[in-house]
Write an enzyme that holds these catalytic residues in place. Structure first.
Site, PDB file in Angstrom:
ATOM      1  N   ASP A  37     -10.728  10.038 -44.575  1.00 28.69           N
ATOM      2  CA  ASP A  37     -10.253   8.803 -43.941  1.00 28.69           C
ATOM      3  C   ASP A  37     -10.836   7.629 -44.722  1.00 28.69           C
ATOM      4  O   ASP A  37     -12.010   7.291 -44.559  1.00 28.69           O
ATOM      5  CB  ASP A  37     -10.716   8.784 -42.478  1.00 28.69           C
ATOM      6  CG  ASP A  37     -10.264   7.530 -41.730  1.00 28.69           C
ATOM      7  OD1 ASP A  37      -9.644   6.648 -42.346  1.00 28.69           O
ATOM      8  OD2 ASP A  37     -10.556   7.432 -40.514  1.00 28.69           O
ATOM      9  N   HIS A  38     -10.008   7.016 -45.566  1.00 27.72           N
ATOM     10  CA  HIS A  38     -10.453   5.918 -46.425  1.00 27.72           C
ATOM     11  C   HIS A  38      -9.510   4.738 -46.320  1.00 27.72           C
ATOM     12  O   HIS A  38      -8.319   4.889 -46.037  1.00 27.72           O
ATOM     13  CB  HIS A  38     -10.485   6.373 -47.889  1.00 27.72           C
ATOM     14  CG  HIS A  38     -11.768   7.008 -48.301  1.00 27.72           C
ATOM     15  ND1 HIS A  38     -12.590   6.470 -49.263  1.00 27.72           N
ATOM     16  CD2 HIS A  38     -12.386   8.130 -47.876  1.00 27.72           C
ATOM     17  CE1 HIS A  38     -13.655   7.243 -49.420  1.00 27.72           C
ATOM     18  NE2 HIS A  38     -13.548   8.256 -48.584  1.00 27.72           N
ATOM     19  N   THR A 104     -21.213   7.599 -40.364  1.00 31.91           N
ATOM     20  CA  THR A 104     -21.618   6.194 -40.399  1.00 31.91           C
ATOM     21  C   THR A 104     -20.867   5.374 -41.433  1.00 31.91           C
ATOM     22  O   THR A 104     -20.997   4.150 -41.457  1.00 31.91           O
ATOM     23  CB  THR A 104     -23.130   6.064 -40.660  1.00 31.91           C
ATOM     24  OG1 THR A 104     -23.449   6.741 -41.885  1.00 31.91           O
ATOM     25  CG2 THR A 104     -23.933   6.675 -39.525  1.00 31.91           C
ATOM     26  N   GLY A 105     -20.076   6.019 -42.300  1.00 34.41           N
ATOM     27  CA  GLY A 105     -19.180   5.292 -43.179  1.00 34.41           C
ATOM     28  C   GLY A 105     -19.813   4.769 -44.455  1.00 34.41           C
ATOM     29  O   GLY A 105     -20.991   4.975 -44.733  1.00 34.41           O
ATOM     30  N   GLU A 106     -18.972   4.077 -45.222  1.00 39.29           N
ATOM     31  CA  GLU A 106     -19.377   3.481 -46.492  1.00 39.29           C
ATOM     32  C   GLU A 106     -18.895   2.037 -46.555  1.00 39.29           C
ATOM     33  O   GLU A 106     -17.809   1.718 -46.043  1.00 39.29           O
ATOM     34  CB  GLU A 106     -18.772   4.240 -47.687  1.00 39.29           C
ATOM     35  CG  GLU A 106     -19.109   5.714 -47.753  1.00 39.29           C
ATOM     36  CD  GLU A 106     -18.076   6.578 -47.035  1.00 39.29           C
ATOM     37  OE1 GLU A 106     -16.994   6.056 -46.680  1.00 39.29           O
ATOM     38  OE2 GLU A 106     -18.367   7.760 -46.820  1.00 39.29           O
ATOM     39  N   ASN A 109     -15.184   1.113 -47.570  1.00 34.22           N
ATOM     40  CA  ASN A 109     -14.071   1.053 -46.626  1.00 34.22           C
ATOM     41  C   ASN A 109     -14.306   0.080 -45.478  1.00 34.22           C
ATOM     42  O   ASN A 109     -13.347  -0.460 -44.918  1.00 34.22           O
ATOM     43  CB  ASN A 109     -13.830   2.449 -46.026  1.00 34.22           C
ATOM     44  CG  ASN A 109     -13.528   3.474 -47.076  1.00 34.22           C
ATOM     45  OD1 ASN A 109     -12.604   3.316 -47.860  1.00 34.22           O
ATOM     46  ND2 ASN A 109     -14.321   4.545 -47.119  1.00 34.22           N
ATOM     47  N   ALA A 175     -32.055  12.025 -40.604  1.00 34.06           N
ATOM     48  CA  ALA A 175     -31.840  11.246 -39.382  1.00 34.06           C
ATOM     49  C   ALA A 175     -30.424  11.446 -38.846  1.00 34.06           C
ATOM     50  O   ALA A 175     -30.223  11.615 -37.631  1.00 34.06           O
ATOM     51  CB  ALA A 175     -32.110   9.770 -39.649  1.00 34.06           C
ATOM     52  N   ALA A 176     -29.437  11.431 -39.724  1.00 33.03           N
ATOM     53  CA  ALA A 176     -28.056  11.630 -39.285  1.00 33.03           C
ATOM     54  C   ALA A 176     -27.848  13.049 -38.768  1.00 33.03           C
ATOM     55  O   ALA A 176     -27.096  13.275 -37.813  1.00 33.03           O
ATOM     56  CB  ALA A 176     -27.093  11.332 -40.428  1.00 33.03           C
TER      57      ALA A 176
END
Length: 317
Positions: A37-38, A104-106, A109, A175-176
């Site tokens: 998903d980008h 948590t994404g980048e 995006n 942590a994630a």
């Protein structure tokens, strides 16, 4: 027993091509699908980034395979209440066959609306609250929510699957992974990260676990290495760069440091030696993952699917 799926790369292919790959994967013997998903590709050379929810709608009509996002960021670019509606609709289209993978994404995006890109600890907080909102909406009840990061007012989902969509949480660091153990219905990551999987289980995580690898099938191994260098050198960037760089041009600048020799000498399966591909998938299996997903880099998709159908998947049982 470990099952093997195909990873659809939205960054590298348009929606029609992705649907065709899904059909080919099913025919080749893959048992499930992940789809990225980008909003942007990592590099302009990859050249695509279709809207994942539209593509999943097409996949629902094209194949009987289970589908999961790998992964959606439900916390910055798109509000979690909207992700909840999208995921619930996919669950209704794919009854019992859709899972929502989240992470948590980048910045690549998520920065596009001009929002600040938070540090990792804040992104984890946001993800945890986003999952709370999504699960509340999956009940079908009318909800209002006022939290640290999100507000929802008088919202209700009317189109729902018979059972709530499972939510798998990605982890690429401790942590994630511990957050995934606490809030996830499953755990996903990249590569044979056995230590992360053990951390997930020891922290109380349950549910299915999956990992993915990228390969480049080609009848010429050197050409395969050159293809990876051209289209996916970002895979070889270290540390947190993948989460922090905001534009494809920045990845293009950073990947000038990646060499063909680095790719050829690495662990990524290249070429058409079945043993090389089998070893890589077996390493993920032996690390303990329930599902292993493979993504082909390069243009010879027909050759790849035939190779896996006849030479690789049968050897893995």
């Amino acid at each position: 027993m470990t099952s093997y799926g195909y990873f659809l790369a939205s960054e590298d292919h348009g929606p029609r091509a992705l649907v065709g790959q899904a059909r080919a994967a099913e025919s080749a013997g893959f048992r499930s699908l992940w789809i990225s998903d980008h909003y942007h590709p990592w590099l302009d050379a990859q050249g695509n980034s279709p809207f994942v929810w539209t593509t999943i709608g097409a996949l629902a009509q094209a194949t009987e395979l289970p589908v999961a996002t790998a992964v959606t960021c439900p916390s910055v670019r798109v509000h979690p209440a909207v992700i909840a509606q999208a995921a619930a609709t996919c669950g209704a289209l794919l009854p019992g066959r859709f899972r929502l993978g989240v992470g948590t994404g980048e910045a690549l995006n998520e920065h596009i609306l001009g929002d600040a890109w938070p540090e990792a600890s804040v992104r984890l907080e946001m993800l945890e609250e986003a999952v709370e909102v999504i699960r509340a909406l999956f009940t079908g009840n009318r909800i209002s929510h006022r939290g640290r990061h999100y507000t929802v007012e008088n919202a209700r989902l009317y189109t729902l699957p018979d059972e709530p969509v499972p939510i798998d949480v990605s982890g690429y660091a401790p942590a994630a992974t511990e957050l995934a153990a606490r809030i996830g219905d499953g755990f996903v990551t990249m590569g044979p990260e056995g230590e992360l999987l053990r951390r997930f289980r020891s922290a109380g995580g349950s549910g299915p676990t999956g990992c993915a690898i990228k390969v480049c099938y080609d009848t010429d191994r050197d050409r395969a290495a050159r293809t990876v260098l051209q289209r996916w050198p970002n895979l070889f960037l270290p540390g947190e760069l993948a989460a922090l760089l905001p534009e494809p041009k920045h990845f293009e600048q950073a990947t000038q440091l990646v060499t063909e020799q680095q790719i050829a000498g690495g662990s990524m399966p290249l070429g058409d030696d079945p043993e090389e591909h089998i070893r890589a998938l077996a390493e993920c299996r032996d690390a303990g993952f329930d599902e292993v997903y493979v993504s082909q880099i390069g243009p010879d998709l027909d050759g790849f699917f035939d190779f896996y159908r006849t030479r690789v998947l049968p050897a893995l049982g």
